[in-house]
Design a protein around this motif. Structure first.
Motif, PDB file in Angstrom:
ATOM      1  N   ASP A 154      35.834  42.130  27.942  1.00 34.24           N
ATOM      2  CA  ASP A 154      36.151  42.335  29.365  1.00 34.24           C
ATOM      3  C   ASP A 154      35.925  43.781  29.815  1.00 34.24           C
ATOM      4  O   ASP A 154      36.277  44.126  30.942  1.00 34.24           O
ATOM      5  N   ASN A 192      39.352  48.151  36.263  1.00 38.21           N
ATOM      6  CA  ASN A 192      40.716  48.011  35.732  1.00 38.21           C
ATOM      7  C   ASN A 192      41.129  49.190  34.854  1.00 38.21           C
ATOM      8  O   ASN A 192      42.199  49.150  34.245  1.00 38.21           O
ATOM      9  N   ARG A 243      43.042  43.367  25.972  1.00 39.73           N
ATOM     10  CA  ARG A 243      42.305  44.397  26.707  1.00 39.73           C
ATOM     11  C   ARG A 243      42.841  45.812  26.459  1.00 39.73           C
ATOM     12  O   ARG A 243      42.257  46.788  26.961  1.00 39.73           O
ATOM     13  N   GLY A 275      42.055  47.271  39.918  1.00 39.76           N
ATOM     14  CA  GLY A 275      42.311  45.834  40.055  1.00 39.76           C
ATOM     15  C   GLY A 275      43.452  45.616  41.033  1.00 39.76           C
ATOM     16  O   GLY A 275      43.437  44.675  41.835  1.00 39.76           O
ATOM     17  N   TYR A 314      45.035  37.109  41.024  1.00 40.47           N
ATOM     18  CA  TYR A 314      46.012  37.785  40.171  1.00 40.47           C
ATOM     19  C   TYR A 314      45.929  39.299  40.252  1.00 40.47           C
ATOM     20  O   TYR A 314      46.799  40.000  39.752  1.00 40.47           O
ATOM     21  N   ASP A 320      42.452  43.135  44.072  1.00 38.54           N
ATOM     22  CA  ASP A 320      41.038  43.168  44.479  1.00 38.54           C
ATOM     23  C   ASP A 320      40.380  41.786  44.467  1.00 38.54           C
ATOM     24  O   ASP A 320      39.168  41.668  44.672  1.00 38.54           O
ATOM     25  N   PHE A 355      35.306  34.529  45.336  1.00 38.13           N
ATOM     26  CA  PHE A 355      35.515  35.957  45.039  1.00 38.13           C
ATOM     27  C   PHE A 355      34.942  36.864  46.132  1.00 38.13           C
ATOM     28  O   PHE A 355      34.573  38.001  45.878  1.00 38.13           O
ATOM     29  N   ALA A 405      34.708  34.997  33.667  1.00 38.78           N
ATOM     30  CA  ALA A 405      35.812  35.772  33.084  1.00 38.78           C
ATOM     31  C   ALA A 405      36.827  36.154  34.159  1.00 38.78           C
ATOM     32  O   ALA A 405      37.798  36.863  33.881  1.00 38.78           O
ATOM     33  N   GLY A 406      36.584  35.718  35.399  1.00 30.74           N
ATOM     34  CA  GLY A 406      37.524  36.027  36.475  1.00 30.74           C
ATOM     35  C   GLY A 406      37.212  37.333  37.172  1.00 30.74           C
ATOM     36  O   GLY A 406      38.120  37.972  37.712  1.00 30.74           O
ATOM     37  N   GLY A 407      35.931  37.717  37.184  1.00 30.63           N
ATOM     38  CA  GLY A 407      35.578  38.985  37.821  1.00 30.63           C
ATOM     39  C   GLY A 407      34.435  38.869  38.807  1.00 30.63           C
ATOM     40  O   GLY A 407      33.723  37.859  38.824  1.00 30.63           O
ATOM     41  N   CYS A 411      35.273  44.289  40.499  1.00 28.79           N
ATOM     42  CA  CYS A 411      35.868  44.480  39.156  1.00 28.79           C
ATOM     43  C   CYS A 411      34.956  45.293  38.256  1.00 28.79           C
ATOM     44  O   CYS A 411      35.422  45.951  37.325  1.00 28.79           O
TER      45      CYS A 411
HETATM   46  C1  LIG Z   1      38.819  41.180  40.400  1.00 27.94           C
HETATM   47  N1  LIG Z   1      39.473  41.326  39.168  1.00 27.94           N
HETATM   48  C2  LIG Z   1      40.273  40.268  38.851  1.00 27.94           C
HETATM   49  C3  LIG Z   1      39.396  42.451  38.411  1.00 27.94           C
HETATM   50  N2  LIG Z   1      39.631  43.531  38.918  1.00 27.94           N
HETATM   51  N3  LIG Z   1      39.138  42.377  37.126  1.00 27.94           N
HETATM   52  C4  LIG Z   1      38.634  41.294  36.399  1.00 27.94           C
HETATM   53  C5  LIG Z   1      39.324  41.173  35.098  1.00 27.94           C
HETATM   54  C6  LIG Z   1      38.915  39.950  34.325  1.00 27.94           C
HETATM   55  C7  LIG Z   1      39.561  39.872  32.983  1.00 27.94           C
HETATM   56  N4  LIG Z   1      39.101  38.702  32.293  1.00 27.94           N
HETATM   57  C8  LIG Z   1      41.060  39.848  33.075  1.00 27.94           C
HETATM   58  O1  LIG Z   1      41.621  38.762  33.260  1.00 27.94           O
HETATM   59  O2  LIG Z   1      41.697  40.884  32.968  1.00 27.94           O
END
Ligand SMILES: CN(C)C(=N)NCCC[C@H](N)C(=O)O
Length: 281
Positions: A74, A80, A99, A129, A173, A176, A226, A268-270, A274
């Motif tokens: 990640d 982040n 992480r 984040g 979560y 951002d 997103f 991965a949720g980004g 991110c």
């Molecule tokens: C927009 N986003 C959520 C971010 N700023 N960062 C992405 C982090 C993704 C990582 N797999 C995690 O869950 O931390």
């Protein structure tokens, strides 16, 4: 805004720190978007990331790169790992143990690049984040990742006012994923933001309405792709390619949407933001 003159939007040069996703993978699930049973390709992620980096460079922005590390899939989500305001750096402390080691690589990068005013936080703090700079103050999300006590810590370390906002939907979560700044201003009332109201508690929605009566309000569809993970230089707004409805509404406000494909990174949720840590000095 029909009939009203749209103010000219002026881009300002930016400096970003990014991390190529050479070791990108979805080996664990720490947010609802991650499914380790689904295939992902680091090569596709690198191609999408490269296009994002080159987009910033085409607009004349500076992009610095930090070396990715094996075992930290990640690490591509550089946003982040640090919050920089006026050259002062507040590092990060991750909630997920998977992480945690990323924070030290970024700490070293900042020190090696001359950032001596650097503080590592005591409280869990996932940096940009959950922190968004408006030009005057830091909007700060909590609810899933960043500890609310980290907001007071950020205020003390960075010396800027911090406004706490409560996130309530696990899909969004980080702050951002639910809000970004379109145009910064030293006067809060004229900063422009876009946000998805339902991602916030009722009290935080009231705070946002009061602070940004002229904000662009995003829809559920904008948030799901997103679209709230955009990056604006004050004029050019980098958005995921699916966020065309939001892009069209930004055009009405005088912004220029620029679409990028981040479909692999989304696994991965980004999204674009991110991957993009802004160095403000
Ligand atoms: C927009 N986003 C959520 C971010 N700023 N960062 C992405 C982090 C993704 C990582 N797999 C995690 O869950 O931390």
């Amino acid at each position: 805004m029909q009939g009203e003159a749209v103010p000219p939007r002026v881009p300002t040069p930016r400096r970003y720190l990014m991390c190529p996703p050479r070791y990108f993978a979805v080996d664990y699930a720490i947010n609802p978007w991650m499914d380790p049973s689904k295939p992902v390709s680091a090569d596709v992620a690198v191609a999408q990331w490269t296009e994002l980096r080159d987009t910033y460079r085409r607009f004349g922005h500076t992009v610095e790169e930090i070396d990715p590390q094996p075992g930290l899939p990640d690490m591509v989500f550089a946003a982040n790992s640090g919050t920089v305001v006026d050259g002062r750096v507040l590092g990060s402390r991750f909630r997920a143990p998977q992480r945690a080691a990323e924070a030290e690589h970024f700490r070293r990068w900042f020190l090696e690049h001359g950032y001596r005013d650097l503080t590592m936080p005591e409280k869990i703090n996932e940096a940009e984040g959950d922190f968004a700079w408006t030009g005057r103050l830091l909007l700060a999300g909590t609810g899933f990742r960043t500890d609310p006590a980290a907001h007071a810590e950020a205020q003390e370390v960075l010396g800027v006012p911090v406004v706490s906002l409560q996130l309530i939907d696990p899909r969004y979560y980080h702050l951002d994923t639910a809000l970004f700044v379109l145009a910064e201003a030293t006067d809060t009332a004229t900063a422009q933001v876009v946000y998805y109201p339902d991602a916030f508690s009722p009290g935080s929605q009231r705070v946002l309405r009061r602070m940004f009566p002229d904000a662009v309000l995003a829809t559920a569809a904008d948030a799901e792709c997103f679209g709230l993970n955009g990056v604006s230089d004050g004029r050019n707004v980098v958005l995921p390619v699916e966020a065309t409805d939001l892009g069209a509404r930004l055009v009405e406000r005088g912004y220029e949407p620029v679409y990028v494909d981040i479909s692999e990174l989304r696994k991965a949720g980004g999204g674009p933001k991110c991957c993009t840590l802004e160095i403000r000095k």
